[in-house]
Design a protein around this motif. Sequence first.
Motif, PDB file in Angstrom:
ATOM      1  N   UNK A 176       0.801  -1.376   0.074  1.00  0.00           N
ATOM      2  CA  UNK A 176      -0.069   0.126  -0.025  1.00  0.00           C
ATOM      3  C   UNK A 176       0.895   1.322   0.065  1.00  0.00           C
ATOM      4  N   UNK A 177       2.114   1.254   0.721  1.00  0.00           N
ATOM      5  CA  UNK A 177       2.730   2.404   0.614  1.00  0.00           C
ATOM      6  C   UNK A 177       3.465   2.610  -0.553  1.00  0.00           C
ATOM      7  N   UNK A 178       3.756   1.590  -1.254  1.00  0.00           N
ATOM      8  CA  UNK A 178       4.511   1.603  -2.562  1.00  0.00           C
ATOM      9  C   UNK A 178       3.459   2.381  -3.558  1.00  0.00           C
ATOM     10  N   UNK A 179       2.002   1.883  -3.524  1.00  0.00           N
ATOM     11  CA  UNK A 179       1.047   2.555  -4.522  1.00  0.00           C
ATOM     12  C   UNK A 179       0.856   3.737  -4.061  1.00  0.00           C
ATOM     13  N   UNK A 180       0.866   4.211  -2.884  1.00  0.00           N
ATOM     14  CA  UNK A 180       0.525   5.660  -2.614  1.00  0.00           C
ATOM     15  C   UNK A 180       1.578   6.352  -3.050  1.00  0.00           C
ATOM     16  N   UNK A 181       2.982   6.137  -2.886  1.00  0.00           N
ATOM     17  CA  UNK A 181       4.051   6.937  -3.489  1.00  0.00           C
ATOM     18  C   UNK A 181       3.879   6.797  -5.039  1.00  0.00           C
ATOM     19  N   UNK A 182       3.795   5.689  -5.673  1.00  0.00           N
ATOM     20  CA  UNK A 182       3.576   5.803  -7.071  1.00  0.00           C
ATOM     21  C   UNK A 182       2.607   6.630  -7.602  1.00  0.00           C
ATOM     22  N   UNK A 183       1.224   6.905  -7.064  1.00  0.00           N
ATOM     23  CA  UNK A 183       0.159   7.497  -7.248  1.00  0.00           C
ATOM     24  C   UNK A 183       0.533   9.028  -7.093  1.00  0.00           C
ATOM     25  N   UNK A 184       1.215   9.590  -6.175  1.00  0.00           N
ATOM     26  CA  UNK A 184       2.026  10.683  -5.998  1.00  0.00           C
ATOM     27  C   UNK A 184       2.766  10.969  -7.221  1.00  0.00           C
ATOM     28  N   UNK A 185       3.491  10.455  -7.789  1.00  0.00           N
ATOM     29  CA  UNK A 185       4.495  10.595  -8.771  1.00  0.00           C
ATOM     30  C   UNK A 185       3.575  10.452 -10.121  1.00  0.00           C
ATOM     31  N   UNK A 186       2.733   9.653 -10.069  1.00  0.00           N
ATOM     32  CA  UNK A 186       1.892   9.491 -11.470  1.00  0.00           C
ATOM     33  C   UNK A 186       0.845  10.755 -11.438  1.00  0.00           C
ATOM     34  N   UNK A 187       0.610  11.400 -10.432  1.00  0.00           N
ATOM     35  CA  UNK A 187      -0.201  12.678 -10.514  1.00  0.00           C
ATOM     36  C   UNK A 187       0.445  13.792 -11.006  1.00  0.00           C
ATOM     37  N   UNK A 188       1.573  13.747 -11.295  1.00  0.00           N
ATOM     38  CA  UNK A 188       2.239  14.731 -11.999  1.00  0.00           C
ATOM     39  C   UNK A 188       2.109  14.670 -13.534  1.00  0.00           C
ATOM     40  N   UNK A 189       1.711  13.724 -13.978  1.00  0.00           N
ATOM     41  CA  UNK A 189       1.711  13.526 -15.606  1.00  0.00           C
ATOM     42  C   UNK A 189       0.403  13.126 -15.819  1.00  0.00           C
ATOM     43  N   UNK A 190      -0.451  12.418 -14.950  1.00  0.00           N
ATOM     44  CA  UNK A 190      -1.537  11.897 -15.378  1.00  0.00           C
ATOM     45  C   UNK A 190      -2.554  11.920 -14.436  1.00  0.00           C
ATOM     46  N   UNK A 191      -3.376  12.692 -14.105  1.00  0.00           N
ATOM     47  CA  UNK A 191      -4.210  12.975 -12.959  1.00  0.00           C
ATOM     48  C   UNK A 191      -5.288  11.832 -13.057  1.00  0.00           C
ATOM     49  N   UNK A 192      -6.032  11.572 -14.250  1.00  0.00           N
ATOM     50  CA  UNK A 192      -7.088  10.908 -14.044  1.00  0.00           C
ATOM     51  C   UNK A 192      -6.612   9.101 -13.811  1.00  0.00           C
ATOM     52  N   UNK A 193      -5.388   8.924 -14.296  1.00  0.00           N
ATOM     53  CA  UNK A 193      -4.764   7.672 -13.984  1.00  0.00           C
ATOM     54  C   UNK A 193      -4.340   7.330 -12.489  1.00  0.00           C
ATOM     55  N   UNK A 194      -4.141   8.560 -12.075  1.00  0.00           N
ATOM     56  CA  UNK A 194      -3.777   8.597 -10.556  1.00  0.00           C
ATOM     57  C   UNK A 194      -5.020   8.348  -9.941  1.00  0.00           C
ATOM     58  N   UNK A 195      -6.055   9.164 -10.015  1.00  0.00           N
ATOM     59  CA  UNK A 195      -7.078   9.007  -9.347  1.00  0.00           C
ATOM     60  C   UNK A 195      -7.842   7.681  -9.419  1.00  0.00           C
ATOM     61  N   UNK A 196      -7.822   6.942 -10.417  1.00  0.00           N
ATOM     62  CA  UNK A 196      -8.336   5.671 -10.544  1.00  0.00           C
ATOM     63  C   UNK A 196      -7.611   4.704  -9.967  1.00  0.00           C
ATOM     64  N   UNK A 197      -6.284   4.488  -9.859  1.00  0.00           N
ATOM     65  CA  UNK A 197      -5.467   3.650  -9.148  1.00  0.00           C
ATOM     66  C   UNK A 197      -5.751   4.118  -7.482  1.00  0.00           C
ATOM     67  N   UNK A 198      -5.947   5.125  -6.912  1.00  0.00           N
ATOM     68  CA  UNK A 198      -6.069   5.550  -5.669  1.00  0.00           C
ATOM     69  C   UNK A 198      -7.443   5.191  -5.176  1.00  0.00           C
ATOM     70  N   UNK A 199      -8.298   5.314  -6.110  1.00  0.00           N
ATOM     71  CA  UNK A 199      -9.863   4.684  -5.707  1.00  0.00           C
ATOM     72  C   UNK A 199      -9.678   3.421  -5.677  1.00  0.00           C
ATOM     73  N   UNK A 200      -9.251   2.479  -6.335  1.00  0.00           N
ATOM     74  CA  UNK A 200      -8.995   1.027  -6.318  1.00  0.00           C
ATOM     75  C   UNK A 200      -8.296   0.745  -5.216  1.00  0.00           C
ATOM     76  N   UNK A 201      -7.384   1.366  -4.919  1.00  0.00           N
ATOM     77  CA  UNK A 201      -6.389   0.856  -3.555  1.00  0.00           C
ATOM     78  C   UNK A 201      -7.639   1.146  -2.478  1.00  0.00           C
ATOM     79  N   UNK A 202      -8.128   2.393  -2.067  1.00  0.00           N
ATOM     80  CA  UNK A 202      -9.082   2.535  -1.240  1.00  0.00           C
ATOM     81  C   UNK A 202      -9.753   1.473  -0.892  1.00  0.00           C
ATOM     82  N   UNK A 203     -10.547   1.178  -2.046  1.00  0.00           N
ATOM     83  CA  UNK A 203     -11.501  -0.127  -2.140  1.00  0.00           C
ATOM     84  C   UNK A 203     -11.196  -1.177  -1.599  1.00  0.00           C
TER      85      UNK A 203
END
Length: 422
Positions: A176-203
């Motif tokens: 989970x920590x890896x996913x959170x850090x990767x989502x933060x990195x991805x948010x700089x270039x692809x916000x929609x992809x980052x939001x989708x991954x964060x939602x799936x992790x939280x679910x």
Amino acid sequence: MDRGIVTTPFGRRSMTLGMLAHQLSSASAVDDGSVDKWKLFRTVCAAKTSLGVSDRSLAVLNALLSFYPKAELDPAAGLVVFPSNAQLSLRTHGMAETTLRRHLTALVEAGLILRRDSPNGKRYARRDRKGAIGQAFGFDLAPMLARASEFAAEASRLEADRRYLQVMRERLSLCRRDIVKLVELLRQSDVLKAEEAETQCQAVYTALSRKPLITEVERALAVLSALRDNLTNYLENLLKTQNTAANERQYERHIQSSESDYQSESENACERPEAAFSDLAGTKTSCTADDDTVAGSAKSPGLSRLHDHIGALPVVLKACPQIRDYGPAGRIANWRDMFLAATVVRTMLGVSPEAYDEACTVLGPETTATVLACLLERSEHIHSAGGYLRDLTRRARNQTFTVSAMLSARLRAQAGVVAVSG
């Protein structure tokens, strides 16, 4: 003392098949050896989840054991205790009599004790002229002695499951920590992809219960591991694209510089057209080679190895094949089986629980299981496996020990044996 095998309850209590089964199974305790009653009690406490008894019921069992005069349960000396409810209440810190009866019934139904009721329902003992107990009526502790090995096996299984669950929960937290850090990195270039991954992790994390079972944690870990791998691959492709674009811009600047140099030397180029053309071709060829080199070096190994689990179980089994015999059904398919086998090997090698727990704290459960497998291979040459394990733990705390060196030595030894036999 003549206890008999089957006894029926006093008063309105009816006889059941479960009571009969417990009485018949406890008859084998007559032929068993003596067991320390407090060690047996601690084993029962460790296995209470499977037995279905509460901590209050175990407090009553503790009080009953305190009325047994010896430190070890010995069938030859009798296994019946006959305290009154008033004395039991005192040793259970003032437990009410109705509550006391309820917990005594729970202990009987769990198969931990038997009732030996007298003709009038009272608890007492008859003594001979020498003062020895001839016949006693009360609570029989024989089922505990008869099921001592069962309790020990169940306690070991629960302890192995607890350690395995702890390891899996640690891996889930790291994932989970890896996913959170990767989502933060991805948010700089692809916000929609980052939001989708964060939602799936939280679910996935929200679906877990407050105290998840092993199957729930394994299922959640599989989903989050796949999500982490997808994010890693996506970021790796994004990194390749950025590096390719940067290399193309560098290539364009290099061509422009080459063309300006070519125009400044136009007179020499006219005199030597073939040589100028070959020089320009050579320049382009070297530039293309440089571009391939930069593109090849742009691959970052860090993204493909963001999370490095201990997955060397096949290597451990190859280096230490004897540990397989102590796994469930004589085989080891995963780390959970390895923990069960390590628990059995620990007892066989005479390693104390304190040394084993200290090693698990410092080295980790997987490394400790690996070390025990290596010690099993060289058990004939090790005088004290417990002392050896404590020394390795101390060295590991000082960062002077790694299990990889021990595994490498075992693999070389295995290779030498194969070479000699061949």
